[in-house]
Design an enzyme around this catalytic site. Structure first.
Site, PDB file in Angstrom:
ATOM      1  N   ARG A  66     -11.915   3.916  -1.409  1.00  0.00           N
ATOM      2  CA  ARG A  66     -12.890   4.860  -1.320  1.00  0.00           C
ATOM      3  C   ARG A  66     -13.299   4.437  -2.176  1.00  0.00           C
ATOM      4  O   ARG A  66     -15.066   4.780  -1.318  1.00  0.00           O
ATOM      5  CB  ARG A  66     -12.087   5.781  -3.075  1.00  0.00           C
ATOM      6  CG  ARG A  66     -11.027   6.525  -2.046  1.00  0.00           C
ATOM      7  CD  ARG A  66     -10.341   7.161  -3.349  1.00  0.00           C
ATOM      8  NE  ARG A  66      -9.177   8.204  -3.082  1.00  0.00           N
ATOM      9  CZ  ARG A  66      -7.363   8.011  -2.895  1.00  0.00           C
ATOM     10  NH1 ARG A  66      -7.914   6.798  -2.735  1.00  0.00           N
ATOM     11  NH2 ARG A  66      -6.898   8.775  -2.147  1.00  0.00           N
ATOM     12  N   HIS A  91      -1.549   3.763   1.140  1.00  0.00           N
ATOM     13  CA  HIS A  91      -1.796   4.910   1.946  1.00  0.00           C
ATOM     14  C   HIS A  91      -2.656   5.197   0.538  1.00  0.00           C
ATOM     15  O   HIS A  91      -3.169   6.547   0.973  1.00  0.00           O
ATOM     16  CB  HIS A  91      -0.858   5.573   1.859  1.00  0.00           C
ATOM     17  CG  HIS A  91      -1.649   5.558   4.080  1.00  0.00           C
ATOM     18  ND1 HIS A  91      -1.668   5.004   5.023  1.00  0.00           N
ATOM     19  CD2 HIS A  91      -2.542   6.923   4.130  1.00  0.00           C
ATOM     20  CE1 HIS A  91      -2.457   5.535   5.795  1.00  0.00           C
ATOM     21  NE2 HIS A  91      -2.883   6.833   5.751  1.00  0.00           N
ATOM     22  N   ARG A 121     -10.881  -1.273  -7.987  1.00  0.00           N
ATOM     23  CA  ARG A 121     -12.980  -0.318  -8.200  1.00  0.00           C
ATOM     24  C   ARG A 121     -13.709  -0.948  -8.792  1.00  0.00           C
ATOM     25  O   ARG A 121     -14.939  -1.105  -8.193  1.00  0.00           O
ATOM     26  CB  ARG A 121     -12.347   0.750  -9.140  1.00  0.00           C
ATOM     27  CG  ARG A 121     -11.724   2.025  -9.104  1.00  0.00           C
ATOM     28  CD  ARG A 121     -12.288   2.518  -7.509  1.00  0.00           C
ATOM     29  NE  ARG A 121     -11.137   3.690  -6.694  1.00  0.00           N
ATOM     30  CZ  ARG A 121     -10.459   3.679  -6.472  1.00  0.00           C
ATOM     31  NH1 ARG A 121      -9.775   2.685  -5.976  1.00  0.00           N
ATOM     32  NH2 ARG A 121      -9.189   4.882  -6.228  1.00  0.00           N
ATOM     33  N   ARG A 145      -1.136   8.894  -1.128  1.00  0.00           N
ATOM     34  CA  ARG A 145      -1.995  10.286   0.118  1.00  0.00           C
ATOM     35  C   ARG A 145      -0.602  11.034   0.865  1.00  0.00           C
ATOM     36  O   ARG A 145      -0.472  11.685   1.206  1.00  0.00           O
ATOM     37  CB  ARG A 145      -3.285  10.050   1.181  1.00  0.00           C
ATOM     38  CG  ARG A 145      -4.357   9.810   0.469  1.00  0.00           C
ATOM     39  CD  ARG A 145      -6.375   9.042   1.239  1.00  0.00           C
ATOM     40  NE  ARG A 145      -6.445  10.580   2.596  1.00  0.00           N
ATOM     41  CZ  ARG A 145      -6.137  11.275   2.208  1.00  0.00           C
ATOM     42  NH1 ARG A 145      -7.135  11.875   0.839  1.00  0.00           N
ATOM     43  NH2 ARG A 145      -7.231  12.330   3.470  1.00  0.00           N
ATOM     44  N   SER A 168       0.442  -0.944   0.488  1.00  0.00           N
ATOM     45  CA  SER A 168      -0.113  -0.079   0.019  1.00  0.00           C
ATOM     46  C   SER A 168       1.419   1.516   0.006  1.00  0.00           C
ATOM     47  O   SER A 168       2.099   1.427   0.950  1.00  0.00           O
ATOM     48  CB  SER A 168      -1.326  -0.215   1.539  1.00  0.00           C
ATOM     49  OG  SER A 168      -1.220   1.487   1.492  1.00  0.00           O
TER      50      SER A 168
END
Length: 340
Positions: free
Chosen positions: A291, A236, A271, A239, A234
């Site tokens: 998200r 993050h 997604r 971000r 990851s």
């Protein structure tokens, strides 16, 4: 309620913080941290999407995989799919506050369980938010994972005790949060950890420990060395470090180094169920989604989260049927082509 309705409601509730774009690719929200965007130019967020899009799936329909098995063994807990809700906090700070922290955590924890999987609860500069997550897991008999920011060791160990007390499935640290802007703004010290510091933390708990934020094979090997039972590849969500490599790009090398020695999870730009398939083919055992879960929670509370996961699971099932994968362990690099 359906996915389109969930997204429509979320777009209204998150106005000014997330546009709920038709394609969540980090372009419109670049630099919006706090917010839902990627750091500075948003390059790392965008690369997560772009590189995963360069992985193509090979269509095959002459085979016996008519009813694929999607069961995923997560520390002896059977999940209905290799899809876990990522640890996210800060609904007011990053998402506009249309949902309270308690409402968000309740939606994610219970919506995930309804969909046959689990959620990870997160940590922040505000201790009460971690406690809210722990309380949500307590109400479901510990069926989830507690993830703690890389704070001082004594603070981390105290947080681990809380996870142990509710019999959480596992616990861990998003070590990639070491430079989070949002933590710095709130005055909470976080930072990198040495090997010895990690050994102290991991040896202090009887829970399986997860290191989230591993982006190199060297650190994946160190995760094995310090006694972690799982890693999350990851950055993050793009971000924390502008121009960081994408998770899809680094995953194969990491898998080559530690596959079979430690559970490999991954997040970043996932997604659809096709994306889940791609990440498993690149070497992951399971994936986290962030998200899309936020949008599900804001658009439909528990039901919105459950619909988001179920939709992704159904897409994964269809992809496995159309590639000849009879179960998760059958998914491999021969079923994809990589265009980078």
């Amino acid at each position: 309620m359906n996915i389109n309705e969930v997204r429509k409601i979320a777009k209204e509730k998150m106005k000014g913080y997330c546009r709920v774009c038709p394609v969540c690719n980090g372009v419109a929200c670049a630099g919006e941290v706090p917010g839902m965007g990627g750091s500075l130019t948003g390059s790392a967020f965008k690369s997560n999407i772009e590189d995963l899009n360069k992985v193509k799936v090979r269509l095959k329909t002459i085979h016996e995989a008519k009813e694929p098995n999607l069961d995923f063994n997560f520390f002896d807990i059977k999940l209905d799919a290799p899809i876990i809700s990522a640890p996210i906090t800060g609904t007011e700070f990053n998402m506009g506050g249309a949902l309270s922290e308690d409402e968000y955590i309740d939606s994610v924890v219970n919506g995930s369980l309804t969909a046959g999987t689990i959620a990870m609860i997160g940590d922040s500069a505000v201790p009460e938010l971690y406690d809210s997550g722990i309380d949500a897991l307590r109400k479901v008999h510990g069926k989830g994972v507690a993830i703690i920011k890389p704070k001082k060791n004594e603070v981390v160990i105290e947080a681990l005790r809380k996870a142990e007390n509710i019999n959480a499935i596992a616990a861990g640290m998003d070590i990639d949060g070491a430079g989070l802007v949002t933590m710095a703004l709130k005055g909470t010290p976080v930072g990198p950890k040495t090997v010895e510091e990690l050994k102290e933390i991991i040896s202090s708990t009887n829970l399986p420990f997860i290191l989230k934020g591993i982006m190199t094979k060297e650190e994946a090997l160190l995760a094995v060395e310090v006694g972690a039972k799982a890693i999350v590849v990851s950055n993050h969500g793009g971000r924390v470090l502008d121009h960081a490599q994408s998770t899809a790009k680094v995953l194969p090398e990491i898998a080559e180094a530690v596959k079979g020695k430690i559970m490999i999870l991954v997040d970043g730009g996932i997604r659809t169920g096709v994306d889940v398939f791609k990440m498993i083919a690149l070497g992951a055992d399971g994936i986290l989604i962030g998200r899309p879960i936020v949008i599900g929670a804001f658009g439909g509370y528990r039901e919105g989260v459950s619909l988001t996961i179920q939709d992704m699971r159904n897409q994964l099932l269809q992809t496995m049927i159309l590639t000849g994968a009879k179960d998760l362990t059958s998914i491999n690099k021969s079923m994809i082509s990589i265009e980078w």
